[in-house]
Design an enzyme around this catalytic site. Structure first.
Site, PDB file in Angstrom:
ATOM      1  CB  VAL A  10     -43.962  43.470 -16.650  1.00 20.61           C
ATOM      2  CG1 VAL A  10     -44.959  44.372 -17.212  1.00 20.61           C
ATOM      3  CG2 VAL A  10     -42.871  44.055 -16.039  1.00 20.61           C
TER       4      VAL A  10
ATOM      5  N   GLY B 103     -52.888  20.231 -16.090  1.00 21.99           N
ATOM      6  CA  GLY B 103     -52.990  21.022 -17.136  1.00 21.99           C
ATOM      7  C   GLY B 103     -53.407  22.666 -17.174  1.00 21.99           C
TER       8      GLY B 103
ATOM      9  CG  ASP C 130     -48.847  29.382 -22.110  1.00 24.83           C
ATOM     10  OD1 ASP C 130     -48.145  29.073 -22.588  1.00 24.83           O
ATOM     11  OD2 ASP C 130     -49.027  29.182 -20.612  1.00 24.83           O
TER      12      ASP C 130
ATOM     13  CG  HIS D  66     -12.097  12.575 -22.481  1.00 21.79           C
ATOM     14  ND1 HIS D  66     -12.965  11.753 -22.326  1.00 21.79           N
ATOM     15  CD2 HIS D  66     -11.021  12.295 -21.682  1.00 21.79           C
ATOM     16  CE1 HIS D  66     -12.792  10.911 -21.471  1.00 21.79           C
ATOM     17  NE2 HIS D  66     -11.448  11.203 -21.114  1.00 21.79           N
TER      18      HIS D  66
HETATM   19  P1  NAD Z   1     -49.521  18.619 -18.746  1.00 23.65           P
HETATM   20  O1  NAD Z   1     -50.547  18.640 -19.685  1.00 23.65           O
HETATM   21  O2  NAD Z   1     -48.280  18.686 -19.165  1.00 23.65           O
HETATM   22  O3  NAD Z   1     -49.934  17.438 -17.662  1.00 23.65           O
HETATM   23  C1  NAD Z   1     -51.137  17.228 -16.970  1.00 23.65           C
HETATM   24  C2  NAD Z   1     -51.242  15.833 -16.664  1.00 23.65           C
HETATM   25  O4  NAD Z   1     -52.272  15.677 -16.005  1.00 23.65           O
HETATM   26  C3  NAD Z   1     -51.300  14.882 -17.859  1.00 23.65           C
HETATM   27  O5  NAD Z   1     -50.536  13.872 -17.938  1.00 23.65           O
HETATM   28  C4  NAD Z   1     -52.559  14.253 -17.676  1.00 23.65           C
HETATM   29  O6  NAD Z   1     -53.135  12.970 -18.192  1.00 23.65           O
HETATM   30  C5  NAD Z   1     -52.954  14.507 -16.169  1.00 23.65           C
HETATM   31  N1  NAD Z   1     -54.429  14.476 -15.819  1.00 23.65           N
HETATM   32  C6  NAD Z   1     -55.390  15.282 -16.134  1.00 23.65           C
HETATM   33  N2  NAD Z   1     -56.444  15.017 -15.476  1.00 23.65           N
HETATM   34  C7  NAD Z   1     -56.169  14.316 -14.309  1.00 23.65           C
HETATM   35  C8  NAD Z   1     -56.987  13.550 -13.361  1.00 23.65           C
HETATM   36  N3  NAD Z   1     -58.266  14.098 -13.107  1.00 23.65           N
HETATM   37  N4  NAD Z   1     -56.358  12.930 -12.601  1.00 23.65           N
HETATM   38  C9  NAD Z   1     -55.053  12.699 -12.525  1.00 23.65           C
HETATM   39  N5  NAD Z   1     -54.297  13.064 -13.619  1.00 23.65           N
HETATM   40  C10 NAD Z   1     -54.850  13.892 -14.691  1.00 23.65           C
HETATM   41  O7  NAD Z   1     -49.994  19.987 -17.753  1.00 23.65           O
HETATM   42  P2  NAD Z   1     -49.280  20.618 -16.473  1.00 23.65           P
HETATM   43  O8  NAD Z   1     -48.177  19.710 -16.144  1.00 23.65           O
HETATM   44  O9  NAD Z   1     -50.087  20.945 -15.747  1.00 23.65           O
HETATM   45  O10 NAD Z   1     -48.462  21.774 -17.377  1.00 23.65           O
HETATM   46  C11 NAD Z   1     -49.269  22.707 -17.865  1.00 23.65           C
HETATM   47  C12 NAD Z   1     -48.634  23.504 -19.084  1.00 23.65           C
HETATM   48  O11 NAD Z   1     -47.400  24.419 -18.355  1.00 23.65           O
HETATM   49  C13 NAD Z   1     -47.949  22.819 -20.097  1.00 23.65           C
HETATM   50  O12 NAD Z   1     -48.435  23.160 -21.280  1.00 23.65           O
HETATM   51  C14 NAD Z   1     -46.430  22.479 -20.072  1.00 23.65           C
HETATM   52  O13 NAD Z   1     -45.836  22.583 -21.410  1.00 23.65           O
HETATM   53  C15 NAD Z   1     -46.390  23.805 -19.114  1.00 23.65           C
HETATM   54  N6  NAD Z   1     -45.118  23.785 -18.429  1.00 23.65           N
HETATM   55  C16 NAD Z   1     -43.827  23.673 -18.964  1.00 23.65           C
HETATM   56  C17 NAD Z   1     -42.683  23.649 -18.287  1.00 23.65           C
HETATM   57  C18 NAD Z   1     -41.496  23.167 -18.793  1.00 23.65           C
HETATM   58  O14 NAD Z   1     -41.192  23.493 -19.773  1.00 23.65           O
HETATM   59  N7  NAD Z   1     -40.316  22.774 -18.011  1.00 23.65           N
HETATM   60  C19 NAD Z   1     -42.935  23.539 -16.849  1.00 23.65           C
HETATM   61  C20 NAD Z   1     -44.132  23.480 -16.233  1.00 23.65           C
HETATM   62  C21 NAD Z   1     -45.162  23.632 -17.222  1.00 23.65           C
END
Ligand code: NAD
Length: 465
Positions: free
Chosen positions: A37, A270, A312, A444
């Site tokens: 979990v 992504g 998700d 402050h």
């Molecule tokens: P993302 O969608 O934020 O970013 C993926 C990036 O990869 C995009 O900018 C895209 O243009 C780029 N990209 C895609 N294909 C590519 C390629 N072939 N070559 C180069 N660039 C390419 O996805 P992520 O960073 O993998 O995160 C995934 C998920 O996890 C998101 O939904 C995010 O919100 C979540 N997440 C959130 C947090 C947080 O809130 N701090 C932290 C980590 C992950």
């Protein structure tokens, strides 16, 4: 056959929040989980990643100790990657124990195994059938990988591996593919830990191209570049090639073609919903072309009455705290109450890089595109006393408001933006007028003063701004 009020499929943030909240309302709950979990967030995401980001922050701080009048008699500090990972694993272990204990105290039945929806909307697990008045699917997501970037967990990794490293040292050179949230956070960790880091992003902006207001994202991009991250925007990455000692990464940008050799590649392009093989078709739960479960976001109910989906696996922001909020909506609905839907345009976003980026509501561009006459004020952290004391003056508060109207968007980059953003979150969600917030006192010296100063500026007057 076992009967419950609620059956939850998946034990990540969406699933455990649904189970805990339903149990707190007096419902009987079964939670089906094939692993531990806690899900991605606890075991392969938010928590371990933030622990490693904190390790990088400590290293950065100690590296600057002399500036603050602290001498290191042994000379320069060095990263101890196994120790950082032991601490990370310890925190995850402690939280996992706490969560398991909490589920037990709330009398949630945790069922170990792979659950599938059945034709009559129940859940089958290893031959047993669990039936609920409501079923909540919280199947989560998995890292996206594409042909040519085949992940082996050793040389080509995803955040699943980066957050569970057992390596005895950091790589010397790394390429991070994708400059989104995960890519930027790990580029920040690796850069600060002394790894030669190349960030390759397909879109026009190399760092956080989607989501935050450009003004705040650009502060992060400049900081990363200054600290040594080699950022390439509009990069088309070709097929990765294994060599004896590493990986060759070919890429093309408008400036030309390059091929770099690195020890490791982090693929962060992504995430995809994990909705394969959960019995959605049999149960009549509709899935869209990208694999997300379709829901009515006012109730989180799927196309199959009585079956809900949160987190998700639905096409809403992929954030643990959004999954929590959606779980509450689904359970309230099962309880026969009137749920308050999530206002997706006003959720808090935080990227835990150095410096941190946080925002809520509309960017300036989004507000203009939506037809608002906007007024925008910004306040740099450069003159903030507390930021100077911390030695972290890279930062900015940017507030977007409707002209003579409420705050529409709050954007911040800088020290503790992750925590400070919640003042902006309240302002945006309460539709506060900047002048009202500006009249409230900010201590402050504090970092929050930058927020107060920005709000005051909307009155046409200012203190230090
Ligand atoms: P993302 O969608 O934020 O970013 C993926 C990036 O990869 C995009 O900018 C895209 O243009 C780029 N990209 C895609 N294909 C590519 C390629 N072939 N070559 C180069 N660039 C390419 O996805 P992520 O960073 O993998 O995160 C995934 C998920 O996890 C998101 O939904 C995010 O919100 C979540 N997440 C959130 C947090 C947080 O809130 N701090 C932290 C980590 C992950």
């Amino acid at each position: 056959m076992s009967d419950y009020d609620v059956v939850v499929l998946g034990g990540g943030p969406g699933g455990y929040a649904a189970a805990l909240y339903a149990a707190s309302a007096g419902l009987s709950v079964a939670l089906v989980e094939k692993e531990k979990v806690g899900g991605t967030c606890l075991h392969r995401g938010c928590i371990p990643a933030k622990s490693l980001l904190h390790a990088a922050e400590v290293f950065r701080t100690v590296n600057h100790a002399a500036e603050h009048g602290v001498r290191l008699p042994e000379g320069k500090p060095e990263p101890d990657w196994p120790a950082a990972n032991r601490r990370r694993a310890g925190i995850v272990g402690q939280l996992h124990k706490g969560l398991s204990g909490l589920l037990k105290r709330r009398k949630v039945t945790v069922v170990d195994g792979w659950g599938r929806l059945t034709a009559d909307g129940a859940v089958s697990v290893d031959g047993d059938t669990l039936r609920g008045r409501g079923t909540i699917v919280c199947a989560g997501s998995v890292p996206r990988a594409i042909p040519g970037m085949d992940v082996d967990g050793e040389r080509v990794i995803t955040s699943d591996h980066a957050t569970n490293s057992e390596a005895d040292r950091l790589p010397e050179r790394i390429a991070v593919i994708g400059g989104g949230v995960i890519g930027s956070e790990f580029a920040s960790v690796y850069t600060d830990m002394g790894v030669s880091t190349t960030l390759l992003e397909a879109m026009q902006h190399g760092v956080l191209p989607i989501g935050p207001d450009r003004d705040v994202a650009d502060v992060l991009a400049r900081s990363l570049k200054r600290r040594g991250t080699d950022v390439h925007a509009e990069a088309r990455v070709g097929a990765l090639e294994r060599t004896g000692s590493g990986v060759l990464v070919p890429f093309e940008t408008p400036k030309g073609s390059e091929k770099i050799e690195v020890e490791q590649v982090l693929v962060s392009i992504g995430r995809l919903p994990a909705t394969k093989d959960i019995g959605a078709d049999e149960a009549g739960v509709r899935i869209d072309g990208r694999g997300f479960i379709e829901v009515d976001t006012t109730t989180m109910e799927t196309s199959r009455p009585g079956v809900y989906a949160v987190g998700d696996c639905v096409a809403t922001p992929g954030l643990a705290h959004v999954a929590y909020a959606e779980a509450v909506v689904a359970v309230d609905r099962i309880l026969g109450e009137q749920p308050v839907p999530v206002d997706y345009g006003k959720v808090p976003w935080v990227v835990y890089t150095h410096p941190e980026v946080a925002w809520t509501g509309m960017t300036e561009a989004e507000a203009r595109e939506a037809g608002y006459e906007v007024e925008v004020h910004k306040h740099s952290m450069a003159g903030n006393g507390r930021a100077m004391i911390l030695g972290e003056t890279d930062g900015l508060v940017k507030i977007v408001a409707q002209k003579d109207g409420p705050v529409l968007g709050f954007h911040m980059v800088g020290p503790w933006a992750s925590e400070l953003m919640h003042e902006g979150y309240l302002a945006v969600n309460w539709e506060a007028l900047p002048s009202d917030v500006g009249r409230l006192i900010h201590a402050h010296p504090s970092l929050s003063e930058a927020i107060g100063e920005t709000m005051i500026t909307f009155s046409g007057r200012s203190l230090h701004g």
